[in-house]
Structures are given as structure tokens and as C-alpha cells.
Design an enzyme around this catalytic site. Structure first.
Site, PDB file in Angstrom:
ATOM      1  N   GLN A   1      -7.243 -42.778 -25.712  1.00 24.43           N
ATOM      2  CA  GLN A   1      -6.968 -41.224 -26.590  1.00 24.43           C
ATOM      3  C   GLN A   1      -6.297 -40.825 -26.417  1.00 24.43           C
ATOM      4  O   GLN A   1      -6.128 -40.098 -24.980  1.00 24.43           O
ATOM      5  CB  GLN A   1      -8.734 -40.897 -26.517  1.00 24.43           C
ATOM      6  CG  GLN A   1      -9.862 -41.214 -27.066  1.00 24.43           C
ATOM      7  CD  GLN A   1     -10.172 -41.107 -28.650  1.00 24.43           C
ATOM      8  OE1 GLN A   1      -9.326 -40.242 -28.904  1.00 24.43           O
ATOM      9  NE2 GLN A   1     -11.056 -42.151 -29.293  1.00 24.43           N
TER      10      GLN A   1
ATOM     11  N   TYR B   1     -14.577 -51.370 -32.824  1.00 24.92           N
ATOM     12  CA  TYR B   1     -12.996 -51.168 -33.122  1.00 24.92           C
ATOM     13  C   TYR B   1     -12.937 -50.216 -30.468  1.00 24.92           C
ATOM     14  O   TYR B   1     -13.094 -48.843 -30.758  1.00 24.92           O
ATOM     15  CB  TYR B   1     -13.258 -49.782 -33.339  1.00 24.92           C
ATOM     16  CG  TYR B   1     -13.322 -50.502 -34.791  1.00 24.92           C
ATOM     17  CD1 TYR B   1     -12.645 -50.580 -35.776  1.00 24.92           C
ATOM     18  CD2 TYR B   1     -14.665 -50.214 -35.031  1.00 24.92           C
ATOM     19  CE1 TYR B   1     -12.968 -50.567 -36.994  1.00 24.92           C
ATOM     20  CE2 TYR B   1     -15.149 -50.654 -36.806  1.00 24.92           C
ATOM     21  CZ  TYR B   1     -13.022 -50.975 -37.667  1.00 24.92           C
ATOM     22  OH  TYR B   1     -14.095 -51.428 -38.781  1.00 24.92           O
TER      23      TYR B   1
ATOM     24  N   CYS C   1       2.872 -30.706 -35.835  1.00 20.97           N
ATOM     25  CA  CYS C   1       2.398 -29.645 -35.497  1.00 20.97           C
ATOM     26  C   CYS C   1       2.705 -28.900 -37.282  1.00 20.97           C
ATOM     27  O   CYS C   1       3.616 -28.708 -37.723  1.00 20.97           O
ATOM     28  CB  CYS C   1       2.246 -27.775 -34.951  1.00 20.97           C
ATOM     29  SG  CYS C   1       2.081 -28.938 -33.579  1.00 20.97           S
TER      30      CYS C   1
ATOM     31  N   CYS D   1       6.129 -22.701 -30.175  1.00 20.40           N
ATOM     32  CA  CYS D   1       7.294 -23.392 -29.925  1.00 20.40           C
ATOM     33  C   CYS D   1       8.550 -22.863 -31.304  1.00 20.40           C
ATOM     34  O   CYS D   1       8.151 -22.714 -32.208  1.00 20.40           O
ATOM     35  CB  CYS D   1       6.674 -25.051 -30.928  1.00 20.40           C
ATOM     36  SG  CYS D   1       8.188 -26.097 -31.274  1.00 20.40           S
TER      37      CYS D   1
ATOM     38  N   ASP E   1     -15.606 -46.593 -34.086  1.00 22.77           N
ATOM     39  CA  ASP E   1     -15.016 -45.570 -33.340  1.00 22.77           C
ATOM     40  C   ASP E   1     -13.671 -46.079 -34.074  1.00 22.77           C
ATOM     41  O   ASP E   1     -12.848 -46.476 -33.601  1.00 22.77           O
ATOM     42  CB  ASP E   1     -14.564 -45.777 -32.204  1.00 22.77           C
ATOM     43  CG  ASP E   1     -13.223 -44.497 -32.084  1.00 22.77           C
ATOM     44  OD1 ASP E   1     -12.577 -43.675 -32.848  1.00 22.77           O
ATOM     45  OD2 ASP E   1     -13.146 -44.260 -30.791  1.00 22.77           O
TER      46      ASP E   1
ATOM     47  N   CYS F   1     -12.002 -40.460 -37.309  1.00 22.48           N
ATOM     48  CA  CYS F   1     -10.685 -39.165 -36.742  1.00 22.48           C
ATOM     49  C   CYS F   1      -9.751 -38.991 -38.053  1.00 22.48           C
ATOM     50  O   CYS F   1      -9.212 -38.298 -38.414  1.00 22.48           O
ATOM     51  CB  CYS F   1      -8.639 -40.138 -36.166  1.00 22.48           C
ATOM     52  SG  CYS F   1      -9.009 -41.732 -36.208  1.00 22.48           S
TER      53      CYS F   1
HETATM   54  N1  SAH Z   1     -12.879 -46.530 -28.903  1.00 22.91           N
HETATM   55  C1  SAH Z   1     -11.978 -46.320 -28.385  1.00 22.91           C
HETATM   56  C2  SAH Z   1     -10.412 -46.701 -29.435  1.00 22.91           C
HETATM   57  C3  SAH Z   1     -10.974 -46.022 -30.899  1.00 22.91           C
HETATM   58  S1  SAH Z   1      -9.538 -46.690 -31.936  1.00 22.91           S
HETATM   59  C4  SAH Z   1     -11.326 -45.492 -27.977  1.00 22.91           C
HETATM   60  O1  SAH Z   1     -12.103 -44.206 -27.681  1.00 22.91           O
HETATM   61  O2  SAH Z   1     -10.635 -44.769 -27.249  1.00 22.91           O
HETATM   62  C5  SAH Z   1      -9.489 -47.479 -32.586  1.00 22.91           C
HETATM   63  C6  SAH Z   1      -9.176 -49.319 -32.654  1.00 22.91           C
HETATM   64  O3  SAH Z   1      -9.912 -50.286 -33.027  1.00 22.91           O
HETATM   65  C7  SAH Z   1      -7.479 -49.762 -31.781  1.00 22.91           C
HETATM   66  O4  SAH Z   1      -8.167 -49.883 -30.091  1.00 22.91           O
HETATM   67  C8  SAH Z   1      -7.089 -50.234 -33.070  1.00 22.91           C
HETATM   68  O5  SAH Z   1      -6.674 -51.488 -31.721  1.00 22.91           O
HETATM   69  C9  SAH Z   1      -8.523 -51.067 -32.891  1.00 22.91           C
HETATM   70  N2  SAH Z   1      -8.769 -51.839 -34.484  1.00 22.91           N
HETATM   71  C10 SAH Z   1      -8.238 -51.587 -35.733  1.00 22.91           C
HETATM   72  N3  SAH Z   1      -8.737 -52.475 -36.836  1.00 22.91           N
HETATM   73  C11 SAH Z   1      -9.348 -53.241 -35.975  1.00 22.91           C
HETATM   74  C12 SAH Z   1     -10.664 -54.205 -36.242  1.00 22.91           C
HETATM   75  N4  SAH Z   1     -10.044 -54.372 -37.789  1.00 22.91           N
HETATM   76  N5  SAH Z   1     -11.214 -54.628 -35.776  1.00 22.91           N
HETATM   77  C13 SAH Z   1     -11.779 -54.173 -34.833  1.00 22.91           C
HETATM   78  N6  SAH Z   1     -10.419 -53.340 -33.923  1.00 22.91           N
HETATM   79  C14 SAH Z   1     -10.002 -52.584 -34.949  1.00 22.91           C
END
Ligand code: SAH
Length: 454
Positions: free
Chosen positions: A285, A314, A83, A74, A384, A411
Site C-alpha cells: 500500500q 489478493y 493530481c 504544486c 482486496d 480501490c
Molecule cells: N491486500 C494486499 C494487496 C492488495 S493489492 C495489501 O493490502 O497490501 C492487490 C493484489 O492482488 C496485488 O498484490 C496483486 O498482485 C494481486 N492480484 C492481482 N490479480 C490477482 C488474482 N487474479 N489472484 C490473486 N491475486 C491477484
């Protein structure tokens, strides 16, 4: 050691890289952090901020380039905040990420033996993102521009064909901006709070080919909305055109309200054998190629035989839950965003999955409450969380529930290390960790961990 001051010039060999991708070198024992310098570079830098034993330098000249340096794909990689590692060879990027995870586990987690699997890299580490949110604004000549924020600022760098994003983004942006020009639709101005268009959110289902465009507006509607629809709907596989209302004067991109302009409010995509419906407000994702590898690792770490009860905290739109449900007896998901849970339930239904149930709420509230009131049970718990990691109340409940295995998808390796330490002091052992490169060219790294009960 010499202490340098602002505007001094130094020559350095870059011997290390910090967690934000900055080069680190020493001039007579004085440590200097230099953005845009890569490990192995021989450089001249100007001190822009000086502390007693270290300072920050601006890269002025590369005296001898590092063998790991390469031309960025880029042309504006250096200015753009998206980046941080493009100037580094991909092999070296992967090495940097493994080291970052290892460092965090050692320094923050206090781990000494780290059972790390080799990082899972990408074959084609470009054009991998299925989602982008483009801020819209004006340049000095008062022309409407869109692109990305420069590092640590809100000034927009004009760029419609980012090499991390889907190749179709450019055409969509061109059409939205032409519509804005033709009908004199003003971009939002953060300084004054005036103007309409704040961001353009684009999503593309990589397996379905479906496109979603959501225009985020500082108001309830756009002038001549039908003209915007007219120009966008002819893009092949355009599926969803929506408007999101965000009248708040803050940095949060999306508001809560979605209005359908054309098509449907969601797109579809699949990972492995499962098809997912994705709404604009739901998390999904961003790197589908790597997500599949990540979920397969989650399945391996969960060690399911068909008899297990799994809690997926999550859970977003139920991606991991449904992926695991094929091998588990029962899966429960918890997620804070109500639209995501609607998507999750619909995703279970349309895939004919009957052993998954979903709850809206905070993981750190729903799980402790269900455990206290109903004495719920889990063989495996998957978490997650977002970058800030898990709440202590949640970790305490996990420790009390004593699942055989905990699978932690993260992450942010710093909060991961903190949370792993907490769980390992409460009956768990770090069995495996596998970094996964979900975000090539950036300093971000995803990791997946298997903890087993001692
Ligand atoms: N496991 C999923 C999403 C992971 S991202 C996947 O792989 O696609 C993290 C997620 O946590 C998001 O959807 C966000 O909205 C949610 N989140 C954030 N804070 C939270 C909390 N305190 N309790 C439950 N979910 C939460």
C-alpha cells in the site's frame, strides 16, 4: 436547449463534478465537462469537442473563483496527470469522494439504504506516498528529464519534487540523472524502442526510514554500474539498489527479472506491531498512514474472537493476513505474484506468526479448486482485488462457502458496487461501508465494506 459546436465559447457555473474530477456546468441546458474547473467556479470555456446534448470544454478564464477553490501547492498541478483535485479544498475533496462512492453504490449496485461511515481523511494530505515510479526521457532541448506523465499522454513533465511523494525522492533522482549525464547513459525512447533507462522506482519505508532504488532498464545492464552504486549508497539508510530488466515494447513498467546491484533486494517497513519485508515486484500500500487505519477497520469488520478461519484473497505480501492473524485461529492468503508470496511467508516467519499459510495463484482458481477438492471452510473472507474487481468464479465460490462475513477492500468503487450487488443477490447484506482517503489530491478513493450473511 442550444447545441454548441467546436470552438464556441460559453460561460458556465460549475454545479457538479464528474468521477474524473472534471467540472460540470450547463450553458442553456447544454452540459459541458471542463477539466480543471471546480464546483462553484464561474468560468468561460471553449468547446473542444461537441456532441448533441453535451460537450467538453477547455477552461479559458475563471470569472469568479469558487469558495472551494484554493491555490495549488504544486506549481504544475494543472499540466501533470498525477493530481486531479489539488485546486479543491481538502474538505471538499473528501465530500467529492463520499459522493462518488455513494453514487456508484446507487447507480451500479442498486442499493438504496447505504450504511456509510464518514470518510477517513488525512491530517496532512501531502508527502504521503512511500512509492513512486518516475519515467525518464528527454525534453525538446535533448536534456534528460524525469517526472510524471501529463494527463492521458506519455509526455513527461519535468518534476523531481512532487508534493505527494517522500521528500527524499528529489536527491535520489538528482544523483541518478547526474550519473546518466556523466556516463552518457541514454534514457529509453518509447517511439524508437532505443535507449536504456525507462523508469526509476523509489520506495521508502516510512517507519524504518529505509530506501530502495530500482532502475528499470531496456537491457541487461547499465554502463559503469559501480558509479551509480557509488553515488546512491551514501544516501542515509539506502538499503536496496537493484536493476529490473524490461525489454518489452509496452506500457508495463516492471519486467520480471531483478538483479541486485548493492545492499539487499528488499526493504522493511512496519504497520502497527508487524514488520514487513517488501521486494521491488511486490505490491505494498502506498499510503502507510492511512493503511494502518484501513487495516484497523478491516480488523473491526472481520469481528474476530480468536476462533475464526480467515481467507485473505489478493493478499500481496500478507499485510492484511498477518494483521488479522493476531486475532484469528488460522489465516490463509492467496496471491498471484510469486515474489509477494515469498515475502508473505518470510514476513510470517520473522514476526513469529505460525497460524498463517500462503498460496501462489489466481484467487479465482485457487479458492474454487480448494473448495471443490478439499471442502475448505471460512468464517470470514477478505478480498482486496485490483481495480477490475473480483472474477465471477471467485464470487460464486464465496457465496457457496457461506462465510459469516465478507470484508471487501476496494480501490475502485464502480467494480466494488458491481461485486457487492452480485453477493447481495446471493445471501449477503451490506452492513457497513467506510471510504478511506488513501490518495489525497487525486480522484481515487479506497473503500472498505462489511457484508454479513443473511
Ligand atoms: N491486500 C494486499 C494487496 C492488495 S493489492 C495489501 O493490502 O497490501 C492487490 C493484489 O492482488 C496485488 O498484490 C496483486 O498482485 C494481486 N492480484 C492481482 N490479480 C490477482 C488474482 N487474479 N489472484 C490473486 N491475486 C491477484
Amino acid at each position: 436547449m442550444i447545441t454548441y459546436k467546436k470552438n464556441d465559447e460559453v460561460t458556465l457555473v460549475i454545479t457538479d463534478m464528474g468521477n474524473d474530477g472534471e467540472g460540470i456546468g450547463k450553458a442553456d441546458g447544454y452540459t459541458v465537462f471542463v477539466k480543471d474547473a471546480v464546483i462553484g467556479d464561474h468560468i468561460r470555456a471553449k468547446i473542444i469537442k461537441a456532441k448533441k446534448s453535451y460537450g467538453y470544454g477547455r477552461l479559458m478564464e475563471i470569472l469568479e473563483p469558487s469558495p472551494f477553490r484554493r491555490e495549488t501547492k504544486c506549481p504544475i498541478a494543472r499540466q501533470c496527470g498525477g493530481c486531479q483535485l489539488q485546486a479543491l479544498t481538502y474538505e471538499k475533496q473528501l465530500e467529492f469522494k463520499e459522493k462518488k462512492v455513494r453514487d456508484h453504490l446507487e447507480r451500479i449496485g442498486g442499493f438504496t439504504q447505504i450504511p456509510m461511515e464518514p470518510i477517513i481523511g488525512m491530517e496532512e494530505p501531502y508527502y504521503y506516498r512511500n512509492k513512486a515510479q518516475f519515467p525518464v526521457g528527454k525534453n525538446k532541448e535533448k536534456e534528460i528529464i524525469t517526472g510524471f506523465y501529463a494527463g492521458r499522454t506519455h509526455s513527461i513533465i519535468n518534476n523531481r519534487n512532487c508534493c505527494l511523494g517522500a521528500k527524499g525522492n528529489e536527491e535520489i533522482l538528482n544523483r541518478v540523472l547526474s550519473y546518466m549525464k556523466e556516463y552518457r547513459v541514454e534514457p529509453y525512447d518509447e517511439q524508437t524502442g532505443k535507449g536504456l533507462v525507462r523508469h526509476i522506482l523509489i520506495r521508502c519505508g516510512f517507519t524504518s526510514g529505509e530506501w530502495m532504488v530500482c532502475v528499470i532498464v531496456n537491457g541487461e545492464r547499465l554502463p559503469r554500474e559501480e558509479k551509480l552504486v557509488e553515488t546512491l549508497k551514501t544516501i542515509p539508510k539506502m538499503t536496496s539498489i537493484t536493476l529490473n530488466v524490461n525489454k518489452k515494447r509496452n506500457n508495463v513498467i516492471l519486467g520480471e527479472q531483478i538483479r541486485l546491484l548493492w545492499g539487499q533486494t528488499y526493504i522493511e517497513d512496519s504497520i502497527g506491531d508487524i514488520t514487513y519485508r517488501i521486494s521491488p515486484l511486490s505490491f505494498y500500500q502506498v499510503n502507510p498512514v492511512q493503511t494502518r487505519k484501513l487495516y484497523e477497520k478491516a480488523l473491526e469488520y472481520a469481528g474476530l474472537t480468536g476462533n475464526e478461519t480467515v481467507w485473505d484473497l489478493y493478499c500481496g505480501i500478507g499485510t492484511i493476513s498477518l494483521f488479522l492473524s493476531q486475532k484469528a485461529k488460522q489465516v490463509y492468503g492467496v496471491e498471484i505474484v510469486p515474489q509477494a508470496i515469498e515475502d508473505a511467508r518470510e514476513n510470517a516467519r520473522r514476526n513469529g506468526i505460525k497460524n498463517a499459510e500462503f498460496f501462489v495463484g489466481k484467487a479465482e482458481e485457487v479458492l474454487p479448486e480448494k473448495y471443490r477438492r478439499e471442502g475448505i471452510y471460512a468464517d470470514v473472507i477478505v478480498v482486496d482485488p485490483p481495480r477490475k474487481g473480483c472474477d465471477v468464479q471467485l464470487l460464486d465460490t464465496i457465496a457457496a462457502m457461506q462465510p459469516k462475513r465478507v470484508v471487501y477492500v476496494s480501490c475502485d468503487s464502480a467494480t466494488l458496487a458491481r461485486d457487492l450487488k452480485y453477493l447481495c443477490e446471493r445471501g449477503y447484506r451490506l452492513d457497513r461501508i467506510c471510504p478511506t482517503d488513501m490518495f489525497p489530491q487525486t480522484v481515487h478513493v479506497e473503500s472498505i465494506v462489511k457484508l454479513v450473511r443473511k
